[in-house]
Write a protein that holds these residues in place. Structure first.
Motif, PDB file in Angstrom:
ATOM      1  N   THR A 192      22.340  21.189 -18.305  1.00 52.30           N
ATOM      2  CA  THR A 192      23.400  20.309 -17.803  1.00 52.30           C
ATOM      3  C   THR A 192      23.096  19.834 -16.393  1.00 52.30           C
ATOM      4  N   ASP A 193      23.898  18.879 -15.924  1.00 49.87           N
ATOM      5  CA  ASP A 193      23.818  18.474 -14.527  1.00 49.87           C
ATOM      6  C   ASP A 193      24.294  19.615 -13.634  1.00 49.87           C
ATOM      7  N   THR A 194      23.849  19.573 -12.398  1.00 53.09           N
ATOM      8  CA  THR A 194      24.309  20.544 -11.409  1.00 53.09           C
ATOM      9  C   THR A 194      25.770  20.265 -11.053  1.00 53.09           C
ATOM     10  N   PHE A 195      26.527  21.326 -10.881  1.00 47.77           N
ATOM     11  CA  PHE A 195      27.930  21.168 -10.503  1.00 47.77           C
ATOM     12  C   PHE A 195      28.363  22.346  -9.642  1.00 47.77           C
ATOM     13  N   GLN A 196      29.515  22.217  -9.029  1.00 48.90           N
ATOM     14  CA  GLN A 196      30.057  23.261  -8.169  1.00 48.90           C
ATOM     15  C   GLN A 196      31.264  23.896  -8.844  1.00 48.90           C
ATOM     16  N   PRO A 197      31.117  25.104  -9.427  1.00 50.89           N
ATOM     17  CA  PRO A 197      32.265  25.767 -10.056  1.00 50.89           C
ATOM     18  C   PRO A 197      33.300  26.170  -9.006  1.00 50.89           C
TER      19      PRO A 197
ATOM     20  N   VAL B  44      25.489  25.266  -9.322  1.00 49.16           N
ATOM     21  CA  VAL B  44      24.807  25.843 -10.482  1.00 49.16           C
ATOM     22  C   VAL B  44      24.594  24.742 -11.525  1.00 49.16           C
ATOM     23  N   PHE B  45      23.768  25.057 -12.510  1.00 50.96           N
ATOM     24  CA  PHE B  45      23.742  24.273 -13.730  1.00 50.96           C
ATOM     25  C   PHE B  45      23.706  25.263 -14.885  1.00 50.96           C
ATOM     26  N   ALA B  46      23.925  24.769 -16.081  1.00 51.65           N
ATOM     27  CA  ALA B  46      23.972  25.637 -17.253  1.00 51.65           C
ATOM     28  C   ALA B  46      22.861  25.293 -18.224  1.00 51.65           C
ATOM     29  N   VAL B  47      22.333  26.318 -18.839  1.00 53.74           N
ATOM     30  CA  VAL B  47      21.431  26.150 -19.980  1.00 53.74           C
ATOM     31  C   VAL B  47      22.210  26.624 -21.197  1.00 53.74           C
ATOM     32  N   ILE B  48      22.502  25.716 -22.117  1.00 54.32           N
ATOM     33  CA  ILE B  48      23.360  26.032 -23.264  1.00 54.32           C
ATOM     34  C   ILE B  48      22.517  26.052 -24.525  1.00 54.32           C
ATOM     35  N   ALA B  49      22.524  27.188 -25.213  1.00 55.39           N
ATOM     36  CA  ALA B  49      21.718  27.348 -26.419  1.00 55.39           C
ATOM     37  C   ALA B  49      22.617  27.633 -27.616  1.00 55.39           C
TER      38      ALA B  49
ATOM     39  N   MET C 216      24.069  30.668 -16.716  1.00 50.30           N
ATOM     40  CA  MET C 216      24.478  30.029 -15.465  1.00 50.30           C
ATOM     41  C   MET C 216      23.379  30.267 -14.430  1.00 50.30           C
ATOM     42  N   VAL C 217      22.858  29.173 -13.886  1.00 53.55           N
ATOM     43  CA  VAL C 217      21.670  29.247 -13.039  1.00 53.55           C
ATOM     44  C   VAL C 217      22.001  28.801 -11.619  1.00 53.55           C
ATOM     45  N   ASN C 218      21.659  29.653 -10.674  1.00 55.53           N
ATOM     46  CA  ASN C 218      21.884  29.388  -9.257  1.00 55.53           C
ATOM     47  C   ASN C 218      20.807  28.437  -8.737  1.00 55.53           C
ATOM     48  N   VAL C 219      21.213  27.236  -8.361  1.00 57.53           N
ATOM     49  CA  VAL C 219      20.261  26.231  -7.895  1.00 57.53           C
ATOM     50  C   VAL C 219      19.646  26.625  -6.562  1.00 57.53           C
TER      51      VAL C 219
END
Length: 227
Positions: A158-163, A170-175, A188-191
């Protein structure tokens, strides 16, 4: 040699040796200075060319590192979905498994949480971070949980966003999980942590990754991310 030097100056100067000497000295200094200026310009152009080449090489190296990192994240997400606990779908078993994976050295250190998502509701029903269990990410406005985002096939990034609940972008890798159509794993990945772990850039240069909209999605200057 003396005659050639003499011809460089007007007759009144030639008749006065001392003044001629001073002028010759000035001429030598001037010529030397002009050569110096030419040399400085040449060296400056060379340095600029070398600097640009170094920066391009550095950018290419870091782009390759980032691409490898993203590819690894997708691969790791796929492997997680193919594990027995996740494939079988028992929530308690999934929770224990993803928590153990989060605490191990298997995943890149930039992965700060793994969620087990009910995509229909949608709701996080298990997580390596228990504070997220029961959260409806769509209601929280999380971009990857919105109705227009469908998950199927290969993992998506996903695009980077601020939760709202964490301090860093962060951005997310969705599987998707092939054995459970209404389930997915979300990494959830820490940019920022990844940006800081890249090799240092020489001088005042720094890494900045910009998406198609012109938004800075990753930068070594933390204040720039999402700017």
């Amino acid at each position: 040699m003396s005659d050639r030097i003499d011809r460089l100056f007007p007759a009144p100067i030639r008749r006065r040796f001392g003044l001629k000497f001073v002028t010759v000295g000035l001429a030598v200094i001037l010529v030397t200075s002009l050569i110096g200026v030419a040399a400085v310009v040449t060296v400056d152009d060379t340095l600029r060319s070398n600097t640009e080449a170094d920066l391009q090489a550095s950018a290419q190296t870091k782009a390759t590192l980032l691409n490898d990192w993203l590819t690894r994240l997708q691969s790791e997400a796929t492997l997680l979905t193919q594990s027995a606990p996740v494939a079988n779908g028992d929530t308690a078993a999934v929770d224990a498994y993803i928590s153990s994976q989060q605490q191990s050295d298997t995943l890149p250190p930039s992965v700060q949480a793994i969620h087990y998502l009910d995509t229909e509701r949608p709701r996080i029903i298990a997580s390596s971070d228990e504070t997220f269990v029961g959260v409806n990410p769509r209601a929280e406005g999380v971009p990857w949980a919105q109705p227009e985002l469908s998950v199927s096939g290969d993992p998506i990034i996903t695009d980077t966003f601020q939760p709202p609940t964490v301090d860093n972008p962060v951005f997310a890798v969705i599987a998707p999980i092939s054995t459970k159509e209404d389930r997915a794993l979300v990494l959830m990945v820490n940019v920022g942590s990844r940006a800081r772990s890249l090799p240092e850039t020489n001088g005042d240069a720094f890494v900045r990754v910009v998406n198609d909209d012109g938004t800075v999605v990753l930068s070594e200057r933390r204040s720039e991310t999402l700017g």
